[in-house]
Design a protein around this motif. Structure first.
Motif, PDB file in Angstrom:
ATOM      1  N   SER A  59       0.784  -1.311   0.071  1.00 31.36           N
ATOM      2  CA  SER A  59      -0.067  -0.136   0.123  1.00 31.36           C
ATOM      3  C   SER A  59       0.983   1.186   0.082  1.00 31.36           C
ATOM      4  CB  SER A  59      -0.869   0.019   1.331  1.00 31.36           C
ATOM      5  OG  SER A  59      -1.657  -0.856   1.276  1.00 31.36           O
ATOM      6  N   ARG A  60       0.703   2.146  -0.994  1.00 35.04           N
ATOM      7  CA  ARG A  60       1.388   3.332  -1.039  1.00 35.04           C
ATOM      8  C   ARG A  60       0.247   4.451  -0.721  1.00 35.04           C
ATOM      9  NH1 ARG A  60       3.293  -0.024  -4.921  1.00 35.04           N
ATOM     10  NH2 ARG A  60       5.469  -0.423  -5.045  1.00 35.04           N
ATOM     11  N   ALA A  61       1.027   5.808  -0.065  1.00 37.70           N
ATOM     12  CA  ALA A  61       0.468   6.841   0.075  1.00 37.70           C
ATOM     13  C   ALA A  61       1.321   7.805  -0.235  1.00 37.70           C
ATOM     14  CB  ALA A  61      -0.358   6.778   1.371  1.00 37.70           C
ATOM     15  N   PRO A  62       0.740   9.001  -0.592  1.00 35.66           N
ATOM     16  CA  PRO A  62       1.602  10.272  -0.719  1.00 35.66           C
ATOM     17  C   PRO A  62       2.301  10.630   0.801  1.00 35.66           C
ATOM     18  CG  PRO A  62      -0.580  10.732  -1.221  1.00 35.66           C
ATOM     19  CD  PRO A  62      -0.649   9.643  -0.629  1.00 35.66           C
ATOM     20  N   GLY A  63       3.613  11.218   0.529  1.00 39.48           N
ATOM     21  CA  GLY A  63       4.383  11.648   1.423  1.00 39.48           C
ATOM     22  C   GLY A  63       5.772  11.098   1.651  1.00 39.48           C
ATOM     23  N   GLY A  64       6.500  11.728   2.577  1.00 35.79           N
ATOM     24  CA  GLY A  64       7.772  11.555   2.575  1.00 35.79           C
ATOM     25  C   GLY A  64       8.120  10.370   3.793  1.00 35.79           C
ATOM     26  N   ARG A  65       9.729  10.548   4.269  1.00 34.73           N
ATOM     27  CA  ARG A  65      10.177   9.689   5.057  1.00 34.73           C
ATOM     28  C   ARG A  65       9.185   9.726   6.450  1.00 34.73           C
ATOM     29  NH1 ARG A  65      12.365   5.363   5.744  1.00 34.73           N
ATOM     30  NH2 ARG A  65      13.954   5.254   7.675  1.00 34.73           N
ATOM     31  N   HIS A  66       8.820  10.518   6.995  1.00 33.44           N
ATOM     32  CA  HIS A  66       8.110  10.544   8.045  1.00 33.44           C
ATOM     33  C   HIS A  66       6.499  10.534   8.184  1.00 33.44           C
ATOM     34  CE1 HIS A  66      11.851  11.324  10.210  1.00 33.44           C
ATOM     35  NE2 HIS A  66      12.257  12.139   9.151  1.00 33.44           N
ATOM     36  N   THR A  67       6.061  10.363   6.941  1.00 33.92           N
ATOM     37  CA  THR A  67       4.663  10.213   6.820  1.00 33.92           C
ATOM     38  C   THR A  67       4.001   9.073   7.721  1.00 33.92           C
ATOM     39  OG1 THR A  67       4.841  10.678   4.469  1.00 33.92           O
ATOM     40  CG2 THR A  67       2.844   9.393   4.990  1.00 33.92           C
ATOM     41  N   VAL A  68       4.896   7.862   8.043  1.00 32.75           N
ATOM     42  CA  VAL A  68       4.132   7.019   8.804  1.00 32.75           C
ATOM     43  C   VAL A  68       3.775   7.458  10.169  1.00 32.75           C
ATOM     44  CG1 VAL A  68       6.449   6.306   9.725  1.00 32.75           C
ATOM     45  CG2 VAL A  68       4.314   4.750   9.396  1.00 32.75           C
ATOM     46  N   TYR A  69       4.368   8.515  10.440  1.00 33.02           N
ATOM     47  CA  TYR A  69       4.239   9.243  11.985  1.00 33.02           C
ATOM     48  C   TYR A  69       3.151  10.159  12.096  1.00 33.02           C
ATOM     49  CZ  TYR A  69       8.741   6.977  13.151  1.00 33.02           C
ATOM     50  OH  TYR A  69       9.634   6.057  13.257  1.00 33.02           O
ATOM     51  N   ASP A  70       2.493  10.492  11.026  1.00 28.28           N
ATOM     52  CA  ASP A  70       1.466  11.410  10.746  1.00 28.28           C
ATOM     53  C   ASP A  70       0.063  10.773  11.043  1.00 28.28           C
ATOM     54  OD1 ASP A  70      -0.513  13.373  10.337  1.00 28.28           O
ATOM     55  OD2 ASP A  70       0.231  13.598   8.104  1.00 28.28           O
ATOM     56  N   VAL A  71      -0.396  10.788  12.240  1.00 28.45           N
ATOM     57  CA  VAL A  71      -1.663  10.239  12.745  1.00 28.45           C
ATOM     58  C   VAL A  71      -2.750  10.508  11.780  1.00 28.45           C
ATOM     59  CG1 VAL A  71      -0.770   9.392  14.977  1.00 28.45           C
ATOM     60  CG2 VAL A  71      -2.075  11.646  14.740  1.00 28.45           C
ATOM     61  N   SER A  72      -2.709  11.619  11.120  1.00 31.28           N
ATOM     62  CA  SER A  72      -3.774  12.228  10.236  1.00 31.28           C
ATOM     63  C   SER A  72      -3.543  11.922   9.022  1.00 31.28           C
ATOM     64  CB  SER A  72      -4.089  13.749  10.605  1.00 31.28           C
ATOM     65  OG  SER A  72      -3.019  14.472  10.103  1.00 31.28           O
ATOM     66  N   GLY A  73      -2.614  11.214   8.636  1.00 31.22           N
ATOM     67  CA  GLY A  73      -2.496  11.048   7.320  1.00 31.22           C
ATOM     68  C   GLY A  73      -3.051   9.790   6.755  1.00 31.22           C
ATOM     69  N   GLU A  74      -2.919   9.764   5.382  1.00 31.00           N
ATOM     70  CA  GLU A  74      -3.579   8.509   4.675  1.00 31.00           C
ATOM     71  C   GLU A  74      -2.895   7.105   4.983  1.00 31.00           C
ATOM     72  OE1 GLU A  74      -3.852   7.290  -0.192  1.00 31.00           O
ATOM     73  OE2 GLU A  74      -4.004   9.570   0.493  1.00 31.00           O
ATOM     74  N   LEU A  75      -1.463   7.111   4.925  1.00 31.63           N
ATOM     75  CA  LEU A  75      -0.632   6.086   5.369  1.00 31.63           C
ATOM     76  C   LEU A  75      -1.055   5.536   6.773  1.00 31.63           C
ATOM     77  CD1 LEU A  75       1.324   4.102   4.030  1.00 31.63           C
ATOM     78  CD2 LEU A  75       3.367   5.505   4.792  1.00 31.63           C
ATOM     79  N   PHE A  76      -0.962   6.277   7.495  1.00 36.04           N
ATOM     80  CA  PHE A  76      -1.379   5.863   8.772  1.00 36.04           C
ATOM     81  C   PHE A  76      -2.561   5.227   9.195  1.00 36.04           C
ATOM     82  CE2 PHE A  76      -2.377   6.050  13.395  1.00 36.04           C
ATOM     83  CZ  PHE A  76      -1.018   5.995  13.958  1.00 36.04           C
ATOM     84  N   ALA A  77      -3.683   5.799   8.313  1.00 37.14           N
ATOM     85  CA  ALA A  77      -5.032   5.405   8.371  1.00 37.14           C
ATOM     86  C   ALA A  77      -5.103   3.839   7.666  1.00 37.14           C
ATOM     87  CB  ALA A  77      -5.856   6.222   7.579  1.00 37.14           C
ATOM     88  N   ALA A  78      -4.139   3.830   6.757  1.00 38.97           N
ATOM     89  CA  ALA A  78      -4.128   2.483   5.844  1.00 38.97           C
ATOM     90  C   ALA A  78      -3.663   1.400   6.833  1.00 38.97           C
ATOM     91  CB  ALA A  78      -3.573   2.638   4.709  1.00 38.97           C
ATOM     92  N   ILE A  79      -2.721   1.819   7.695  1.00 39.90           N
ATOM     93  CA  ILE A  79      -2.136   0.681   8.622  1.00 39.90           C
ATOM     94  C   ILE A  79      -3.062   0.383   9.768  1.00 39.90           C
ATOM     95  CG2 ILE A  79      -0.078   0.491  10.289  1.00 39.90           C
ATOM     96  CD1 ILE A  79       1.384   2.092   8.515  1.00 39.90           C
ATOM     97  N   VAL A  80      -3.836   1.553  10.056  1.00 42.78           N
ATOM     98  CA  VAL A  80      -4.744   1.023  11.019  1.00 42.78           C
ATOM     99  C   VAL A  80      -5.885   0.259  10.629  1.00 42.78           C
ATOM    100  CG1 VAL A  80      -6.715   2.228  12.447  1.00 42.78           C
ATOM    101  CG2 VAL A  80      -4.299   3.140  12.556  1.00 42.78           C
TER     102      VAL A  80
END
Length: 88
Positions: A60-81
């Motif tokens: 699964s890919r989402a927009p963003g850079g290196r620290h995107t995974v730490y952005d709890v309001s971001g798309e990547l974090f939501a996909a992990i959840v």
């Protein structure tokens, strides 16, 4: 969310010291998550994880850079959840 962030940070620490081995592929699914603009781990490298399983592999890919995974309001974090919740 605090618990998930702790797990992700621990996972990233482990990954930083990872050296590939020659063990047989795992008999479990692997779901890799990638930030599309990560300059340290380009999204294309995530495909290499496919070699570590004999079962289903997804990225699964989402927009963003290196620290995107730490952005709890971001798309990547939501996909992990969502993925974690779907498996519980």
């Amino acid at each position: 969310m605090h618990r998930l962030l702790h797990v992700l940070r621990t996972d990233l620490r482990i990954a930083a010291g990872y050296l590939p081995g020659t063990a047989a592929p795992l008999p479990c699914d692997i779901h890799a998550f990638a930030a599309a603009d990560d300059s340290v781990v380009p999204a294309g490298l995530m495909e290499d994880w496919r070699d570590y399983t004999i079962r289903e592999f997804r990225v699964s890919r989402a927009p963003g850079g290196r620290h995107t995974v730490y952005d709890v309001s971001g798309e990547l974090f939501a996909a992990i959840v969502r993925t974690g919740l779907a498996r519980t």
